[in-house]
Motif scaffolding. Sequence first.
Motif, PDB file in Angstrom:
ATOM      1  N   PRO A 250     -30.213  14.508   3.818  1.00 14.83           N
ATOM      2  CA  PRO A 250     -29.571  14.102   2.555  1.00 14.83           C
ATOM      3  C   PRO A 250     -29.896  15.070   1.418  1.00 14.83           C
ATOM      4  O   PRO A 250     -31.025  15.550   1.289  1.00 14.83           O
ATOM      5  CB  PRO A 250     -30.182  12.713   2.298  1.00 14.83           C
ATOM      6  CG  PRO A 250     -30.552  12.208   3.646  1.00 14.83           C
ATOM      7  CD  PRO A 250     -31.001  13.415   4.414  1.00 14.83           C
ATOM      8  N   GLY A 251     -28.876  15.356   0.610  1.00 16.66           N
ATOM      9  CA  GLY A 251     -29.050  16.287  -0.500  1.00 16.66           C
ATOM     10  C   GLY A 251     -28.824  17.738  -0.136  1.00 16.66           C
ATOM     11  O   GLY A 251     -29.063  18.628  -0.960  1.00 16.66           O
ATOM     12  N   THR A 252     -28.328  18.006   1.073  1.00 12.80           N
ATOM     13  CA  THR A 252     -28.136  19.387   1.528  1.00 12.80           C
ATOM     14  C   THR A 252     -26.730  19.878   1.216  1.00 12.80           C
ATOM     15  O   THR A 252     -25.748  19.160   1.400  1.00 12.80           O
ATOM     16  CB  THR A 252     -28.376  19.504   3.048  1.00 12.80           C
ATOM     17  OG1 THR A 252     -29.717  19.090   3.331  1.00 12.80           O
ATOM     18  CG2 THR A 252     -28.187  20.937   3.525  1.00 12.80           C
ATOM     19  N   VAL A 253     -26.647  21.124   0.757  1.00 12.34           N
ATOM     20  CA  VAL A 253     -25.376  21.810   0.539  1.00 12.34           C
ATOM     21  C   VAL A 253     -25.443  23.150   1.258  1.00 12.34           C
ATOM     22  O   VAL A 253     -26.393  23.917   1.057  1.00 12.34           O
ATOM     23  CB  VAL A 253     -25.089  22.031  -0.954  1.00 12.34           C
ATOM     24  CG1 VAL A 253     -23.813  22.844  -1.142  1.00 12.34           C
ATOM     25  CG2 VAL A 253     -24.990  20.706  -1.698  1.00 12.34           C
ATOM     26  N   ILE A 254     -24.464  23.425   2.103  1.00 18.24           N
ATOM     27  CA  ILE A 254     -24.372  24.731   2.769  1.00 18.24           C
ATOM     28  C   ILE A 254     -23.484  25.621   1.913  1.00 18.24           C
ATOM     29  O   ILE A 254     -22.379  25.242   1.528  1.00 18.24           O
ATOM     30  CB  ILE A 254     -23.790  24.590   4.189  1.00 18.24           C
ATOM     31  CG1 ILE A 254     -24.703  23.722   5.049  1.00 18.24           C
ATOM     32  CG2 ILE A 254     -23.601  25.955   4.831  1.00 18.24           C
ATOM     33  CD1 ILE A 254     -24.165  23.462   6.449  1.00 18.24           C
ATOM     34  N   ALA A 255     -23.960  26.811   1.604  1.00 22.75           N
ATOM     35  CA  ALA A 255     -23.197  27.733   0.770  1.00 22.75           C
ATOM     36  C   ALA A 255     -21.875  28.095   1.446  1.00 22.75           C
ATOM     37  O   ALA A 255     -21.788  28.182   2.682  1.00 22.75           O
ATOM     38  CB  ALA A 255     -24.003  29.005   0.506  1.00 22.75           C
ATOM     39  N   GLU A 256     -20.837  28.298   0.648  1.00 26.14           N
ATOM     40  CA  GLU A 256     -19.542  28.720   1.188  1.00 26.14           C
ATOM     41  C   GLU A 256     -19.696  30.041   1.937  1.00 26.14           C
ATOM     42  O   GLU A 256     -20.362  30.968   1.463  1.00 26.14           O
ATOM     43  CB  GLU A 256     -18.532  28.896   0.060  1.00 26.14           C
ATOM     44  CG  GLU A 256     -18.051  27.595  -0.565  1.00 26.14           C
ATOM     45  CD  GLU A 256     -16.953  27.847  -1.578  1.00 26.14           C
ATOM     46  OE1 GLU A 256     -17.075  28.819  -2.354  1.00 26.14           O
ATOM     47  OE2 GLU A 256     -15.971  27.094  -1.601  1.00 26.14           O
ATOM     48  N   HIS A 257     -19.071  30.132   3.105  1.00 28.12           N
ATOM     49  CA  HIS A 257     -19.163  31.362   3.884  1.00 28.12           C
ATOM     50  C   HIS A 257     -17.995  31.431   4.872  1.00 28.12           C
ATOM     51  O   HIS A 257     -17.243  30.469   5.056  1.00 28.12           O
ATOM     52  CB  HIS A 257     -20.501  31.436   4.635  1.00 28.12           C
ATOM     53  CG  HIS A 257     -20.715  30.331   5.626  1.00 28.12           C
ATOM     54  ND1 HIS A 257     -20.973  29.021   5.242  1.00 28.12           N
ATOM     55  CD2 HIS A 257     -20.703  30.329   6.986  1.00 28.12           C
ATOM     56  CE1 HIS A 257     -21.131  28.275   6.320  1.00 28.12           C
ATOM     57  NE2 HIS A 257     -20.949  29.040   7.393  1.00 28.12           N
ATOM     58  N   TYR A 258     -17.847  32.606   5.488  1.00 24.25           N
ATOM     59  CA  TYR A 258     -16.822  32.849   6.493  1.00 24.25           C
ATOM     60  C   TYR A 258     -17.482  33.040   7.854  1.00 24.25           C
ATOM     61  O   TYR A 258     -18.584  33.589   7.952  1.00 24.25           O
ATOM     62  CB  TYR A 258     -16.020  34.121   6.181  1.00 24.25           C
ATOM     63  CG  TYR A 258     -15.355  34.150   4.835  1.00 24.25           C
ATOM     64  CD1 TYR A 258     -14.095  33.584   4.643  1.00 24.25           C
ATOM     65  CD2 TYR A 258     -15.966  34.769   3.753  1.00 24.25           C
ATOM     66  CE1 TYR A 258     -13.477  33.632   3.403  1.00 24.25           C
ATOM     67  CE2 TYR A 258     -15.347  34.825   2.515  1.00 24.25           C
ATOM     68  CZ  TYR A 258     -14.106  34.250   2.343  1.00 24.25           C
ATOM     69  OH  TYR A 258     -13.497  34.300   1.114  1.00 24.25           O
ATOM     70  N   GLY A 259     -16.790  32.621   8.914  1.00 22.75           N
ATOM     71  CA  GLY A 259     -17.243  32.917  10.260  1.00 22.75           C
ATOM     72  C   GLY A 259     -16.909  34.350  10.633  1.00 22.75           C
ATOM     73  O   GLY A 259     -16.206  35.056   9.912  1.00 22.75           O
ATOM     74  N   PRO A 260     -17.396  34.820  11.790  1.00 26.98           N
ATOM     75  CA  PRO A 260     -17.224  36.230  12.156  1.00 26.98           C
ATOM     76  C   PRO A 260     -15.861  36.586  12.731  1.00 26.98           C
ATOM     77  O   PRO A 260     -15.487  37.756  12.747  1.00 26.98           O
ATOM     78  CB  PRO A 260     -18.320  36.454  13.200  1.00 26.98           C
ATOM     79  CG  PRO A 260     -18.531  35.103  13.811  1.00 26.98           C
ATOM     80  CD  PRO A 260     -18.301  34.111  12.711  1.00 26.98           C
ATOM     81  N   THR A 261     -15.081  35.607  13.224  1.00 26.88           N
ATOM     82  CA  THR A 261     -13.818  35.953  13.889  1.00 26.88           C
ATOM     83  C   THR A 261     -12.844  34.780  13.826  1.00 26.88           C
ATOM     84  O   THR A 261     -13.238  33.630  13.574  1.00 26.88           O
ATOM     85  CB  THR A 261     -14.073  36.329  15.356  1.00 26.88           C
ATOM     86  OG1 THR A 261     -12.846  36.756  15.975  1.00 26.88           O
ATOM     87  CG2 THR A 261     -14.631  35.147  16.139  1.00 26.88           C
ATOM     88  N   ASN A 262     -11.567  35.078  14.078  1.00 25.76           N
ATOM     89  CA  ASN A 262     -10.540  34.036  14.117  1.00 25.76           C
ATOM     90  C   ASN A 262     -10.090  33.710  15.534  1.00 25.76           C
ATOM     91  O   ASN A 262      -9.116  32.986  15.721  1.00 25.76           O
ATOM     92  CB  ASN A 262      -9.324  34.462  13.291  1.00 25.76           C
ATOM     93  CG  ASN A 262      -8.611  35.667  13.887  1.00 25.76           C
ATOM     94  OD1 ASN A 262      -9.238  36.539  14.499  1.00 25.76           O
ATOM     95  ND2 ASN A 262      -7.305  35.754  13.705  1.00 25.76           N
ATOM     96  N   ILE A 263     -10.788  34.234  16.559  1.00 26.83           N
ATOM     97  CA  ILE A 263     -10.356  34.002  17.934  1.00 26.83           C
ATOM     98  C   ILE A 263     -10.867  32.665  18.479  1.00 26.83           C
ATOM     99  O   ILE A 263     -10.582  32.316  19.620  1.00 26.83           O
ATOM    100  CB  ILE A 263     -10.812  35.144  18.873  1.00 26.83           C
ATOM    101  CG1 ILE A 263     -12.344  35.169  18.987  1.00 26.83           C
ATOM    102  CG2 ILE A 263     -10.261  36.482  18.405  1.00 26.83           C
ATOM    103  CD1 ILE A 263     -12.855  36.165  20.030  1.00 26.83           C
ATOM    104  N   ARG A 264     -11.620  31.942  17.679  1.00 26.06           N
ATOM    105  CA  ARG A 264     -12.214  30.711  18.172  1.00 26.06           C
ATOM    106  C   ARG A 264     -11.862  29.526  17.269  1.00 26.06           C
ATOM    107  O   ARG A 264     -11.465  29.671  16.122  1.00 26.06           O
ATOM    108  CB  ARG A 264     -13.738  30.848  18.247  1.00 26.06           C
ATOM    109  CG  ARG A 264     -14.418  30.874  16.879  1.00 26.06           C
ATOM    110  CD  ARG A 264     -15.894  31.200  16.984  1.00 26.06           C
ATOM    111  NE  ARG A 264     -16.568  31.074  15.684  1.00 26.06           N
ATOM    112  CZ  ARG A 264     -17.810  31.464  15.447  1.00 26.06           C
ATOM    113  NH1 ARG A 264     -18.517  32.016  16.419  1.00 26.06           N
ATOM    114  NH2 ARG A 264     -18.354  31.313  14.251  1.00 26.06           N
TER     115      ARG A 264
END
Length: 367
Positions: free
Chosen positions: A274-288
Amino acid sequence: MVWVPLSPTSSDRRASLRTPSTTTMSLEWLMDWSWSLDGLRDFIATGIQSFRDCDATALVAVACLLVLFVWYCYHVGREQPRAYATVNALMQSAEANGVQNGFVYCHSPECVRCSHHDGLNQKLYHNLQEYAKRYSWSGMGRIHKGIREQGRYLNSRPSIQKPEVFFLPDLPTTPYFSRDAQKHDVELLERNFQTILCEFETLYKAFSNCSLPQGWKMNSTPSGEWFTFYLVNQGMCVPRNCRRCPRTYRLLGSLRTCIGNNVFGNACISVLSPGTVIAEHYGPTNIRIRCHLGLKTPSNCELVVGGEPQCWAEGRCLLFDDSFLHTAFHEGAPEEGPRVVFMVDLWHPNVAAAERQALDFIFAPGR
């Protein structure tokens, strides 16, 4: 007949006064030219004398300032126009200090996201050529195109979708996928919900004895705590962890579209306190497609992909493309406990079988 010269008339005398003779004009021009040369000579002499009278140290200082000015003008001319500061710009600034997309660099040469290899495209093209020699070029057109123009694709992508390592062109793009995109695997995971949940609860009991039990990894977040327990990490099985979750690991072998043989494949249990926020980010690829099976889903927990929020549900799968900008957070009360999902990477449904085989070869762990 006697010729007598006539005296000039008054009108002739006035004309002669108005029109100067050629001799007079030449003399005046020479005097003016001589004066100009004398002035130029005096100006040059004054400049030379001033230069001689200057202190040598002052001259060196002036010369250095002139060189610095020329250097500054040159570099300013080469710089690209700077955009206004954005969240992405701040994230890139953080990368220079050892943080990537809100996460600390792991500095591992095996990490496909955190290690920046020089000449990556040349390496990928070499791997593709090696694959084609062993098997065939048939069906490799899209992969070949993607590797050849990777830089252009990544730079021209809208900010909402920017895979960090590899972009395969001509794939349908959407933040979320329906359950039918990988129906067999979704239904298999949901039928085994209780099995996976039981193994997680056995693992989670260890947290009462120590802050970070063996096998768990703590990820960097702006607030709160985010733990992961990997069975497969970037295409590599984690044997010790798999032995602690044997039924879940065997289940991975029954999935038809699980990515298990290249660096873009992962399977893990993900826990947000509780209280956790994951920073906005991109994954490494669009093949999955990234699949989240909800194990424990308290209220006020959300996943936001491409600006679209979704909520998890216990025993149900949520499919999304993590090459889109995404974040997750748990804003529930502490007594509600953690948000827990089983995460597994599946192939994008529009990646053909021949392409999957080639991508497994090109992006094999350690290649």
